[in-house]
Design an enzyme around this catalytic site. Structure first.
Site, PDB file in Angstrom:
ATOM      1  N   ARG A 149       0.827  -1.200   0.000  1.00  0.00           N
ATOM      2  CA  ARG A 149       0.000   0.000   0.000  1.00  0.00           C
ATOM      3  C   ARG A 149       0.864   1.253   0.000  1.00  0.00           C
ATOM      4  O   ARG A 149       1.893   1.313   0.702  1.00  0.00           O
ATOM      5  CB  ARG A 149      -0.934  -0.006   1.220  1.00  0.00           C
ATOM      6  CG  ARG A 149      -1.932  -1.128   1.135  1.00  0.00           C
ATOM      7  CD  ARG A 149      -3.045  -1.037   2.156  1.00  0.00           C
ATOM      8  NE  ARG A 149      -3.746  -2.314   2.205  1.00  0.00           N
ATOM      9  CZ  ARG A 149      -4.703  -2.685   1.341  1.00  0.00           C
ATOM     10  NH1 ARG A 149      -5.080  -1.861   0.371  1.00  0.00           N
ATOM     11  NH2 ARG A 149      -5.267  -3.871   1.431  1.00  0.00           N
ATOM     12  N   ASP A 150       0.449   2.244  -0.798  1.00  0.00           N
ATOM     13  CA  ASP A 150       1.159   3.523  -0.861  1.00  0.00           C
ATOM     14  C   ASP A 150       1.106   4.192   0.513  1.00  0.00           C
ATOM     15  O   ASP A 150       0.074   4.199   1.177  1.00  0.00           O
ATOM     16  CB  ASP A 150       0.526   4.426  -1.919  1.00  0.00           C
ATOM     17  CG  ASP A 150       1.433   5.572  -2.306  1.00  0.00           C
ATOM     18  OD1 ASP A 150       1.926   5.584  -3.453  1.00  0.00           O
ATOM     19  OD2 ASP A 150       1.668   6.474  -1.460  1.00  0.00           O
ATOM     20  N   HIS A 196       7.240   1.276 -10.932  1.00  0.00           N
ATOM     21  CA  HIS A 196       6.080   0.845 -10.141  1.00  0.00           C
ATOM     22  C   HIS A 196       4.816   1.278 -10.855  1.00  0.00           C
ATOM     23  O   HIS A 196       4.783   2.323 -11.509  1.00  0.00           O
ATOM     24  CB  HIS A 196       6.115   1.448  -8.735  1.00  0.00           C
ATOM     25  CG  HIS A 196       6.319   2.932  -8.707  1.00  0.00           C
ATOM     26  ND1 HIS A 196       7.552   3.494  -8.891  1.00  0.00           N
ATOM     27  CD2 HIS A 196       5.461   3.955  -8.535  1.00  0.00           C
ATOM     28  CE1 HIS A 196       7.442   4.815  -8.825  1.00  0.00           C
ATOM     29  NE2 HIS A 196       6.172   5.126  -8.624  1.00  0.00           N
ATOM     30  N   GLU A 239       8.740   9.983  -8.788  1.00  0.00           N
ATOM     31  CA  GLU A 239       9.537  10.377  -7.618  1.00  0.00           C
ATOM     32  C   GLU A 239      10.516   9.285  -7.203  1.00  0.00           C
ATOM     33  O   GLU A 239      11.631   9.583  -6.782  1.00  0.00           O
ATOM     34  CB  GLU A 239       8.611  10.683  -6.430  1.00  0.00           C
ATOM     35  CG  GLU A 239       7.782  11.948  -6.629  1.00  0.00           C
ATOM     36  CD  GLU A 239       6.745  12.138  -5.551  1.00  0.00           C
ATOM     37  OE1 GLU A 239       6.726  11.341  -4.591  1.00  0.00           O
ATOM     38  OE2 GLU A 239       5.935  13.073  -5.686  1.00  0.00           O
TER      39      GLU A 239
HETATM   40  P1  5GP Z   1       5.783   8.182  -8.222  1.00  0.00           P
HETATM   41  O1  5GP Z   1       5.519   9.646  -8.077  1.00  0.00           O
HETATM   42  O2  5GP Z   1       7.250   7.869  -8.250  1.00  0.00           O
HETATM   43  O3  5GP Z   1       5.024   7.546  -9.357  1.00  0.00           O
HETATM   44  O4  5GP Z   1       5.151   7.518  -6.935  1.00  0.00           O
HETATM   45  C1  5GP Z   1       5.895   7.179  -5.820  1.00  0.00           C
HETATM   46  C2  5GP Z   1       4.897   6.748  -4.760  1.00  0.00           C
HETATM   47  O5  5GP Z   1       5.592   6.052  -3.752  1.00  0.00           O
HETATM   48  C3  5GP Z   1       4.169   7.921  -4.086  1.00  0.00           C
HETATM   49  O6  5GP Z   1       2.761   7.761  -4.262  1.00  0.00           O
HETATM   50  C4  5GP Z   1       4.600   7.816  -2.625  1.00  0.00           C
HETATM   51  O7  5GP Z   1       3.561   8.128  -1.722  1.00  0.00           O
HETATM   52  C5  5GP Z   1       5.034   6.357  -2.507  1.00  0.00           C
HETATM   53  N1  5GP Z   1       6.086   6.131  -1.543  1.00  0.00           N
HETATM   54  C6  5GP Z   1       7.247   6.822  -1.426  1.00  0.00           C
HETATM   55  N2  5GP Z   1       8.008   6.324  -0.439  1.00  0.00           N
HETATM   56  C7  5GP Z   1       7.298   5.285   0.090  1.00  0.00           C
HETATM   57  C8  5GP Z   1       7.574   4.364   1.150  1.00  0.00           C
HETATM   58  O8  5GP Z   1       8.622   4.398   1.805  1.00  0.00           O
HETATM   59  N3  5GP Z   1       6.624   3.425   1.407  1.00  0.00           N
HETATM   60  C9  5GP Z   1       5.462   3.358   0.696  1.00  0.00           C
HETATM   61  N4  5GP Z   1       4.590   2.382   1.030  1.00  0.00           N
HETATM   62  N5  5GP Z   1       5.179   4.195  -0.324  1.00  0.00           N
HETATM   63  C10 5GP Z   1       6.089   5.150  -0.614  1.00  0.00           C
END
Ligand code: 5GP
Length: 115
Positions: free
Chosen positions: A30-31, A101, A96
């Site tokens: 889960r995010d 993912h 990010e």
């Molecule tokens: P992006 O912007 O790279 O597509 O999404 C990265 C996602 O990873 C974000 O929605 C963020 O909330 C999630 N995220 C970042 N660090 C962590 C973490 O340490 N644990 C979890 N479960 N989610 C994370």
């Protein structure tokens, strides 16, 4: 270790996460900052930094990511109403974490897509 990411540490169980699925190729958890009632990330166990870095060799893991997302959507009870699967790629895509993912998002009606 080369190419280590925060998601690699989750895959290896080195930092806590709400892991909902894991197999030989992918891990789903889960995010940490959910944007929707269901917000799950599905990642390859081995680091692929971005969608722009995939090659033919990655087809099995890419297929597994999508199938697992669909299975988890059914398990979460959001499949009938529908959901969104999204991959952000690099800077302009808003990525990010540089460990490929997909976002499985649902549980409410989502806004129209791109801005
Ligand atoms: P992006 O912007 O790279 O597509 O999404 C990265 C996602 O990873 C974000 O929605 C963020 O909330 C999630 N995220 C970042 N660090 C962590 C973490 O340490 N644990 C979890 N479960 N989610 C994370």
């Amino acid at each position: 270790m080369a190419q280590d990411t925060i998601f690699s540490k989750i895959v290896r169980g080195e930092i806590p996460a709400d892991v909902v699925y894991q197999d030989d190729l992918v891990t789903a958890f889960r995010d940490i900052q959910p944007l929707t009632p269901t917000h799950i990330l599905v990642v390859p166990n081995e680091v692929i930094p971005t969608l722009a870095d995939v090659s033919e060799d990655h087809e099995p893991v890419l297929g597994r990511m999508l199938r697992v997302a669909a299975d988890l959507a059914a398990r979460e009870g959001i499949a009938d109403n529908g959901y969104r699967v999204m991959i952000n790629c690099r800077d302009h895509g808003g990525q990010e974490v540089y460990h490929l993912h997909l976002h499985l998002m649902g549980g409410r009606r989502l806004n129209p897509m791109a801005q």
